[in-house]
Structure formats: C-alpha cells, structure tokens
Design a protein around this motif. Structure first.
Motif, PDB file in Angstrom:
ATOM      1  N   PHE A 227       0.935  -1.339   0.072  1.00  0.00           N
ATOM      2  CA  PHE A 227      -0.714  -0.326  -0.179  1.00  0.00           C
ATOM      3  C   PHE A 227       0.795   1.310  -0.239  1.00  0.00           C
ATOM      4  CE2 PHE A 227      -1.769   3.568   2.043  1.00  0.00           C
ATOM      5  CZ  PHE A 227      -3.493   3.488   1.246  1.00  0.00           C
ATOM      6  N   ARG A 230       2.875   2.195  -3.440  1.00  0.00           N
ATOM      7  CA  ARG A 230       1.962   3.197  -4.184  1.00  0.00           C
ATOM      8  C   ARG A 230       1.124   4.399  -3.965  1.00  0.00           C
ATOM      9  NH1 ARG A 230       1.213  -2.488  -3.895  1.00  0.00           N
ATOM     10  NH2 ARG A 230       1.451  -3.319  -6.739  1.00  0.00           N
ATOM     11  N   PHE A 231       0.696   3.919  -2.172  1.00  0.00           N
ATOM     12  CA  PHE A 231       0.072   5.436  -2.037  1.00  0.00           C
ATOM     13  C   PHE A 231       0.267   5.966  -0.993  1.00  0.00           C
ATOM     14  CE2 PHE A 231      -3.448   2.291  -3.309  1.00  0.00           C
ATOM     15  CZ  PHE A 231      -3.554   2.590  -4.942  1.00  0.00           C
ATOM     16  N   PRO A 235      -2.289   8.832   0.108  1.00  0.00           N
ATOM     17  CA  PRO A 235      -3.461   8.182   0.899  1.00  0.00           C
ATOM     18  C   PRO A 235      -4.295   8.864   0.243  1.00  0.00           C
ATOM     19  CG  PRO A 235      -2.682   9.378   2.615  1.00  0.00           C
ATOM     20  CD  PRO A 235      -1.670   9.669   1.491  1.00  0.00           C
ATOM     21  N   TYR A 237      -5.414   9.194  -2.983  1.00  0.00           N
ATOM     22  CA  TYR A 237      -5.758   8.848  -3.975  1.00  0.00           C
ATOM     23  C   TYR A 237      -6.356   7.183  -3.987  1.00  0.00           C
ATOM     24  CZ  TYR A 237      -2.569  11.936  -6.750  1.00  0.00           C
ATOM     25  OH  TYR A 237      -1.296  13.144  -6.878  1.00  0.00           O
ATOM     26  N   PHE A 238      -6.374   6.771  -2.731  1.00  0.00           N
ATOM     27  CA  PHE A 238      -7.088   5.511  -2.504  1.00  0.00           C
ATOM     28  C   PHE A 238      -8.283   5.985  -2.192  1.00  0.00           C
ATOM     29  CE2 PHE A 238      -7.320   2.127   0.810  1.00  0.00           C
ATOM     30  CZ  PHE A 238      -7.865   1.186  -0.374  1.00  0.00           C
ATOM     31  N   SER A 241     -10.999   7.913  -4.224  1.00  0.00           N
ATOM     32  CA  SER A 241     -11.142   7.816  -5.250  1.00  0.00           C
ATOM     33  C   SER A 241     -12.178   6.904  -4.516  1.00  0.00           C
ATOM     34  CB  SER A 241      -9.907   7.257  -5.794  1.00  0.00           C
ATOM     35  OG  SER A 241      -8.941   7.757  -6.326  1.00  0.00           O
ATOM     36  N   LEU A 242     -11.972   6.100  -3.790  1.00  0.00           N
ATOM     37  CA  LEU A 242     -12.627   4.420  -3.399  1.00  0.00           C
ATOM     38  C   LEU A 242     -14.257   5.020  -3.092  1.00  0.00           C
ATOM     39  CD1 LEU A 242     -13.847   1.355  -2.488  1.00  0.00           C
ATOM     40  CD2 LEU A 242     -12.386   1.617  -1.276  1.00  0.00           C
ATOM     41  N   GLY A 297      -8.972   9.637   3.747  1.00  0.00           N
ATOM     42  CA  GLY A 297      -8.115   9.746   2.734  1.00  0.00           C
ATOM     43  C   GLY A 297      -7.521  11.602   3.168  1.00  0.00           C
TER      44      GLY A 297
END
Length: 322
Positions: A227, A230-231, A235, A237-238, A241-242, A297
C-alpha cells in the motif's frame, strides 16, 4: 568528519552469546584476507543471556567492533535501522548472528555491488538447513512477495544482503519490514537489485527465534508495504477515489429509487414505500462509507505532511557508535 570504510557488517542479535566470538573472528579473517578496511556493528536487541558482556570482551581484542544495545527487545527491523544509521562502509552487509550465514560470501557480493553496478544484492539460500515447518511457510511467503512486488527474488527474507551505502541511508525499516527491504529500496528509486546463491549452514548454537506470529506479522507488513509503495505519500488517491465511487453509487441509487417512486405515484402505478426497500438502506450506507473514506484520505494527507520520525528506540548503551 566521518571516516568511510570499505565495508560495514551489521549484525542484529538476540541471545546469541555463544556464536559471537566465532562470527566476529570469521568476519575479521575474511576482511583481512581481502585487505579491506571494515567495521562490525553488533546491535544487541535486548538480549538477556549475557550477549552484551561478550561484546565488551570482544571489543578489547577487535577494535573494528562497534555496538548498540537496546534497553528491551524491539525486533530485527529496529536493530537494522539503528545499524544502518551508524554504518560508515562503502558497501554495507547484513547477516544473522547465528552462524547460518557465511562471511565467506562477502567478497563476491561486494564485487557485485562495485563492479557489476548493483544497488542491492540479496542472498538466496538455495539449500536450506532448516526444519520443514520453517522451509515451506518461507516458500509460500516468498512466492506471495514476488507476486505482489514484481521483484524476482527467491529469498526475500535471507539475512545475508549487501547494499550500496546510499541505499541503507535512504530507506526506513520498521515493524517487520526487514523482510521487504528490496521492495523498500525499489520504492526509494534503487532498481538494480540482484541475487546470489549463498551457503546456508545448520544452526550451531541456541534455538531459532522463528514463530508463527512472525509469519502473521510478515503478511500484514506485506500489505502495508504494498500500500505504501503505491499510496504512501498520497493516501487521498486511494481513500478519496474509493470514497468518491461509493458516494456516487449510493447517491445515484438513492435518487433513482426516489425518482422511481415519484414516477409510479404520479401515474397511479403499484409501488413500495422507499423505507421498505433494502436497496435504499444499502445506498445510504454507501453514501456514509464514501464520506468516511474521503475523510480518511484527507486526514491521511494531513498526518503525512506533519508526521515526525516514527523510529524512536531506547538505546541505553553503545560502543563507539555515538
């Protein structure tokens, strides 16, 4: 001014008093045979078997020894973190203190770093002298780590590794992240990662510190490092977005349910009350979760930008490591 050496050998240890004299003499013999300037950094991770007293005796006969002693047991990652911070060598090695890693591998691995241009060289215990109960979980663990990270190493958890100095100064090791140092190195921008088959020896003294809880922690940390790679710095972005997707799904579904009711009501068609429809409650739940994820996030971004150093360990004694 810091004096640089050819190699630093960082050895994390916990209750390995019996093996330390043989290990340090072996490293000394190999380094002197190659004409290398060197240091051995022993990091005592809260041992209670007299390991520190052994280190103090060894220091009197081997000036190259430096040591750090923790006030309690913090784990291998903490020991490596502090050892890396103290290392002055051009090439930094790590190896376990139980004599299962062979210092004879040092010259060849050093040449791979200096002559072949690798940033990190990981040992591969092709033939392991460990019980089946330790080998098979390790095989599965390594397969999972390869699949998740895309780094084609056979043995992520081998204690014997060689690093270009700038690598160990750039990475942050905590939790059980010592298993994933190649992933951390690549995340930091070091992509020349190699592997060398190394000799693995049967344990000569003491007992293995391996336990089932280490496998559980290892997999949890694999999720964490995947995790973060990537993020970790974004954070939002994850979670954002979700959260946005869930909010839109819940909002559109809610509007559709209400609009369908109004349409049927206007045309005198049979209808169900909105409150009797399970989909309505699922839509409301999606809206609430979407808002919470978005806020998670946002808070993650704030924490990341204001975080202080996470690695705080109580060191109550050192030998030439100030």
């Amino acid at each position: 001014m810091e004096h640089k050496l050819d190699i630093s050998v960082v050895v994390p240890l916990y209750n390995e008093a019996e093996s330390l004299p043989e290990l340090t003499a072996w490293i000394d013999r190999v380094a002197r045979g190659e004409g290398l300037s060197y240091e051995i950094i022993l990091v005592d991770d809260g041992s209670d078997d007299g390991s520190w007293e052994v280190i103090e005796r060894l220091k009197s006969s081997c000036p190259a020894i430096r040591a750090i002693g923790f006030a309690r047991n913090y784990g291998k990652s903490a020991a490596l973190y502090c050892g890396f911070a103290a290392a002055r060598g051009e090439v930094v090695f790590t190896m376990d203190a139980d004599l299962q890693d062979s210092p004879d591998e040092i010259p060849a691995m050093r040449r791979m770093i200096l002559d072949e241009g690798y940033d990190l060289v990981s040992g591969w215990k092709r033939k392991r002298h460990d019980p089946v109960g330790k080998r098979w979980p390790s095989k599965f663990f390594n397969w999972t780590a390869r699949a998740v990270s895309g780094i084609r190493l056979h043995d992520f958890n081998c204690g014997l590794k060689a690093y270009r100095r700038k690598v160990v100064k750039a990475i942050e090791v905590y939790g059980e992240m010592h298993r994933y140092i190649p992933i951390l190195a690549r995340q930091a921008g070091f992509r020349r990662i190699g592997e060398k088959a190394v000799e693995h020896r049967a344990r000569k003294y003491g007992e293995s510190k391996f336990g089932l809880e280490r496998m559980v922690k290892g997999y949890l940390d694999l999720i964490t490092v995947s995790f973060l790679s990537r993020f970790g710095r974004s954070p939002m972005y994850f979670f954002g977005s979700l959260g946005t997707l869930m909010f839109l799904f819940g909002g559109v579904t809610t509007v559709w349910i209400i609009a369908a009711k109004l349409y049927k009501q206007y045309h005198d068609l049979p209808l169900r009350p909105v409150a009797d429809q399970p989909l309505f409650y699922l839509a409301i739940l999606a809206v609430i979760l979407g808002v919470q994820l978005f806020l998670a996030g946002f808070l993650g971004e704030l924490i990341d930008r204001n975080s202080s150093d996470r690695n705080k360990y109580l060191i109550d004694r050192t030998i030439d490591c100030k």
